[in-house]
Design a protein around this motif. Sequence first.
Motif, PDB file in Angstrom:
ATOM      1  N   GLY A 174      -7.105  -9.490  37.156  1.00  0.00           N
ATOM      2  CA  GLY A 174      -7.788  -9.643  38.445  1.00  0.00           C
ATOM      3  C   GLY A 174      -6.979  -9.115  39.617  1.00  0.00           C
ATOM      4  N   VAL A 175      -5.657  -9.333  39.576  1.00  0.00           N
ATOM      5  CA  VAL A 175      -4.805  -8.882  40.675  1.00  0.00           C
ATOM      6  C   VAL A 175      -4.841  -7.361  40.793  1.00  0.00           C
ATOM      7  CG1 VAL A 175      -2.418  -8.743  41.500  1.00  0.00           C
ATOM      8  CG2 VAL A 175      -3.301 -10.903  40.582  1.00  0.00           C
ATOM      9  N   HIS A 176      -4.746  -6.671  39.653  1.00  0.00           N
ATOM     10  CA  HIS A 176      -4.768  -5.213  39.689  1.00  0.00           C
ATOM     11  C   HIS A 176      -6.147  -4.688  40.083  1.00  0.00           C
ATOM     12  CE1 HIS A 176      -1.023  -5.762  37.414  1.00  0.00           C
ATOM     13  NE2 HIS A 176      -0.705  -4.554  37.850  1.00  0.00           N
ATOM     14  N   VAL A 196      -2.341 -11.070  45.420  1.00  0.00           N
ATOM     15  CA  VAL A 196      -2.057  -9.696  45.851  1.00  0.00           C
ATOM     16  C   VAL A 196      -1.137  -9.707  47.065  1.00  0.00           C
ATOM     17  CG1 VAL A 196      -3.069  -7.570  46.803  1.00  0.00           C
ATOM     18  CG2 VAL A 196      -4.203  -8.759  44.914  1.00  0.00           C
ATOM     19  N   LEU A 197      -1.365 -10.631  47.983  1.00  0.00           N
ATOM     20  CA  LEU A 197      -0.524 -10.710  49.180  1.00  0.00           C
ATOM     21  C   LEU A 197       0.904 -11.127  48.827  1.00  0.00           C
ATOM     22  CD1 LEU A 197      -2.929 -12.454  51.748  1.00  0.00           C
ATOM     23  CD2 LEU A 197      -2.511 -10.013  51.429  1.00  0.00           C
ATOM     24  N   LYS A 198       1.044 -12.026  47.846  1.00  0.00           N
ATOM     25  CA  LYS A 198       2.375 -12.505  47.468  1.00  0.00           C
ATOM     26  C   LYS A 198       3.161 -11.441  46.710  1.00  0.00           C
ATOM     27  CE  LYS A 198       2.952 -16.680  45.914  1.00  0.00           C
ATOM     28  NZ  LYS A 198       2.778 -17.929  45.120  1.00  0.00           N
ATOM     29  N   GLN A 199       2.498 -10.735  45.793  1.00  0.00           N
ATOM     30  CA  GLN A 199       3.167  -9.720  44.990  1.00  0.00           C
ATOM     31  C   GLN A 199       2.272  -8.498  44.855  1.00  0.00           C
ATOM     32  OE1 GLN A 199       4.097 -11.878  41.345  1.00  0.00           O
ATOM     33  NE2 GLN A 199       6.215 -12.150  42.032  1.00  0.00           N
ATOM     34  N   PRO A 200       2.262  -7.618  45.881  1.00  0.00           N
ATOM     35  CA  PRO A 200       1.412  -6.420  45.823  1.00  0.00           C
ATOM     36  C   PRO A 200       1.841  -5.507  44.671  1.00  0.00           C
ATOM     37  CG  PRO A 200       2.286  -6.797  48.036  1.00  0.00           C
ATOM     38  CD  PRO A 200       3.028  -7.705  47.118  1.00  0.00           C
ATOM     39  N   PRO A 201       0.905  -5.064  43.851  1.00  0.00           N
ATOM     40  CA  PRO A 201       1.239  -4.131  42.769  1.00  0.00           C
ATOM     41  C   PRO A 201       1.816  -2.825  43.314  1.00  0.00           C
ATOM     42  CG  PRO A 201      -0.920  -5.109  42.410  1.00  0.00           C
ATOM     43  CD  PRO A 201      -0.485  -5.503  43.793  1.00  0.00           C
ATOM     44  N   ALA A 202       2.482  -2.083  42.465  1.00  0.00           N
ATOM     45  CA  ALA A 202       3.206  -0.871  42.870  1.00  0.00           C
ATOM     46  C   ALA A 202       2.289   0.239  43.354  1.00  0.00           C
ATOM     47  CB  ALA A 202       4.042  -0.362  41.702  1.00  0.00           C
TER      48      ALA A 202
END
Length: 395
Positions: free
Chosen positions: A4-6, A62-68
């Motif tokens: 979901g995050v990606h 997503v805000l805490k750990q934005p993907p690369a």
Amino acid sequence: MNHGVHFMAAIAFVWNERRQNKNTSRTKVIPTAGEEQLLLVELVRSISVMRTETVIQTVKEVLKQPPAIAKDKKHLSLEVCMLQFFYAYTQRIPVTSLVDSWAALLLLLKDSIQVGLPAPGQFLILGVLNEFIMKNPSLENKKDQRDLQDVTHKIVDAIGAIAGSSLEQTTWLRRNLEVKPSPKIMVDGNNLESDVEDMLSPAMETSNITPSVYSVHALTLLSEVLAHLLDMVFYSDEKERVIPLLVNIMHYVVPYLRNHSAHNASSYRACVQLLSSLSGYQYTRRAWKKEAFDLFMDSSFFQMDASCVNHWRAIMDNLMTHDKTTFRDLMTRVAVAQSSSLNLFANRDAELEQRAMLLKRLAFAIFSSEIDQYQKYLPDIQVKLYHPFVISQVL
């Protein structure tokens, strides 16, 4: 939903790709979503497993750990694009969906304060909070109400700090602030991010831009939402809790209003609009009454853009109308200036100029009032208008 995050990060990336041209008209501080961007909102809404609570939780991650993926394109702040999407999403979902997901939304708002979002992201957080309040002005649970008030206080404080980032201390011994010469993004531009790109080096990313370039936008956003937002969040028996927050905001606002230079014009306009909106609520009076009256009596008061006049009229009307002493204080000042004997060692032209200045302010106060509002003061006013002519003939 797996990955979901990606998936949401990809939505944010495409959101940035589908943004409108610079020439397209947009909302000043928070950009209005384009038609192609809104298709992304409808896409997410159409996915059955992406319930509102799930979307909020995924956005928070997503805000805490934005993907690369965020590193693949210049000027792309994935967090800001994610919040632009989420702001448009909150505008288009049913009220019940948003209210039922309050617990998840509260966590997102709390986390957003701690993750060090760039200024445009913090503006969007305030926009999301405001959207929630507009849709659901009251929470039944007392704990929820207090949580809402606490997170509102922290978010507004953060925006206030950005608003004050174009100020500096006059001396290291005193807390007095003044406007420092620094680049600011003009609110007259079509788009916040486009203006940033035009002003700064193409190699710089939004997250690395100093907050001071966003101070005008912070002031403008506060002028648009703060007064009504606080009135809705803090109920009638809790208005006193607003005063310390407003005192802190006024600490940043007053230095801009003291500065009448051309380079400060956009900040001045935003601050006048903010003060005008706050003055419409009587319970805020303690936070701005003294400062507004001092600004009114300043010798440079009338050095303003014509667009600010109506805002000052509203401020002065609220200042003079909400109690019975302020207009009398102004009348007393005029009377004292006119009755004092001319000092032999003083500059007579300067004294006459001082009296003229006070009469101008009396005239503006009357101009800002309702018709016949000060009719009972008419005899005293006529005496004060006649007195300078007598003095000029004696001299």
